[in-house]
Design an enzyme around this catalytic site. Sequence first.
Site, mmCIF file in Angstrom:
data_model
loop_
_atom_site.group_PDB
_atom_site.id
_atom_site.type_symbol
_atom_site.label_atom_id
_atom_site.label_comp_id
_atom_site.label_asym_id
_atom_site.label_seq_id
_atom_site.Cartn_x
_atom_site.Cartn_y
_atom_site.Cartn_z
ATOM 1 N N GLY A 1 45.207 -25.701 -34.594
ATOM 2 C CA GLY A 1 46.009 -24.498 -34.540
ATOM 3 C C GLY A 1 46.264 -23.907 -35.912
ATOM 4 O O GLY A 1 46.381 -22.690 -36.066
ATOM 5 N N ALA A 2 46.322 -24.772 -36.946
ATOM 6 C CA ALA A 2 46.671 -24.305 -38.286
ATOM 7 C C ALA A 2 45.544 -24.414 -39.300
ATOM 8 O O ALA A 2 45.573 -23.748 -40.326
ATOM 9 C CB ALA A 2 47.893 -25.070 -38.804
ATOM 10 N N SER A 3 44.548 -25.264 -39.029
ATOM 11 C CA SER A 3 43.479 -25.438 -40.024
ATOM 12 C C SER A 3 42.151 -25.714 -39.324
ATOM 13 O O SER A 3 42.098 -26.024 -38.130
ATOM 14 C CB SER A 3 43.809 -26.595 -40.981
ATOM 15 O OG SER A 3 43.828 -27.839 -40.289
ATOM 16 N N THR A 4 41.086 -25.595 -40.081
ATOM 17 C CA THR A 4 39.754 -25.936 -39.587
ATOM 18 C C THR A 4 39.031 -26.710 -40.674
ATOM 19 O O THR A 4 39.237 -26.472 -41.869
ATOM 20 C CB THR A 4 38.954 -24.676 -39.192
ATOM 21 O OG1 THR A 4 37.696 -25.075 -38.644
ATOM 22 C CG2 THR A 4 38.719 -23.753 -40.381
ATOM 23 N N GLU B 1 41.523 -35.521 -42.703
ATOM 24 C CA GLU B 1 41.388 -35.141 -41.297
ATOM 25 C C GLU B 1 39.933 -34.822 -40.960
ATOM 26 O O GLU B 1 39.403 -35.254 -39.930
ATOM 27 C CB GLU B 1 42.281 -33.941 -40.998
ATOM 28 C CG GLU B 1 42.504 -33.693 -39.526
ATOM 29 C CD GLU B 1 43.598 -32.661 -39.256
ATOM 30 O OE1 GLU B 1 43.610 -32.119 -38.141
ATOM 31 O OE2 GLU B 1 44.426 -32.410 -40.149
#
Length: 510
Positions: A214-217, A172
């Site tokens: 929302g859940a990861s960076t 990602e």
Amino acid sequence: FEDIKNFVSFCSRNILVILGISCVIAVIALIAVGISHNKALTHNVKYGIVLDAGSSHTSLYIYSWRAEKENDTGIVQQIEECKVAGPGISKYFKKTHYISIKLTKCMDRARKVIPMSKHQETPVYLGAGEDMRLLRMESEQLADRVMAAVIRSLSDYPFNFQGATIISGQEEGAYGWITINYLLGNFIQKSKWLKEVSEGINHKKTFGALDLGGASTQITFVNEKYTLVSPENFLPFRLYGKDYNVYTHSFLCYGKDQTLWQKLAKDIQVSSDGILSDPCFHSGYEKIVNVSDLYKTPCTKRFKRTLPFDQFKIQGTGNYEQCQQSILELFNTSYCPYYQCAFNGIFLPPLQGSFGAFSAFYFVMDFLNLTSEKVSQEEAIRRIGSFCSQSWKVVKTSFPEVDKKQLSEYCFSGTYILSLLLHGYHFTSNSWENIYFMGKIRGANTGWPLGYMLNLTNMIPAEQPFSPPLSHSTYMFLMFFFSLMLAIAIITAFYILNNPSYVWEEMIQQ
């Protein structure tokens, strides 16, 4: 004598008719050959579909590129975007049959946009991101059930379905890096770039990529001096004839939504009466939270305790400094097995070059009016601090059109972004100037789907462009032949018309 004269006149007229017909044929032939050879060729266009199954929703993107490629990689452009109604696919683990229903509208849209003759050769790929990674952490069986429903649904369409997978955080981040550098023209030379994005930017080097969901960076950038220090954090790519080795790491549970859940789970532990005074929410703001919802996500498991209440109340106090201090407690900076880390013992090489920050980085900072101009780090802190200090009543009145849940969390989200960038990734007041918050570039969305499609074109064989109907030598011969034919016919006709007596005398003498 009279008969001979009539005969000669008859022959002259017929010769002129034949010459006239020859001229017409030659002109028509020249026009036909010229048009057929020089008409604009239809490009051999390829299409691809990528579905980004994110944490809050799913988006379908349609891309196109010329089959002949550029240095083995397609020149890809986004031609369509369609948002699938409803939440992300991870929310349908109990009712997986809804997935097919929700995808119908956007997949039917793809049928109309892509020519029918190209349907069977158009690849379709679905990549599920951070929320599905969390669901898989919680239950592999549930995650497999959701992905199986996606595969069944997409296999029913007349496209070349390539598969649906849960992409890794590294992928990602890396595909997002490919996207922004492609759109900024850092891989191939482009004639025009967006002035507001390109002005004052050195395009000789690639940009780093900062992605926040929302859940990861994710953080991704080129720094090849440190590939041997932590090789698991580097990924190789070959794009447009050049090799790249990028550092990339994804911090799961550190997206803005999951970080908020972590902070609440941490802070509520010290409450005995079910009241949580929270500086990350505006003064006057109140909200009831179920403890069961708090511990539903795998990200809060490390803070799970048996609490003497089933619900607790958030009461906002609106203080930027205290909010930041609470957030920083989620970053473990006491342990680092390398000479430099981000947080939680993760290696981070020295920051290098400019960075494009997109997704929630952009949406939050855009709301806080920190993207329209170059704002210093000090000014960004001041503005977010000022926003957090406003009462909930004033904020609601100032932004009546904004969803109340999102509006209530902008103080936290803005503070978290600054905390992550300055204390997690170690941007300084100087390197802060190299961060560019990006929404769309040249009409295309920043994010991993375009980067994935670009990388995929490396694996799709290049094809020859459509050729003209005539080879160059045949074209030149036909043009010369019919031009010569036309010239001879015109000269002969001109000669006969201007010297009829001479021709007649010659005929009589014979």
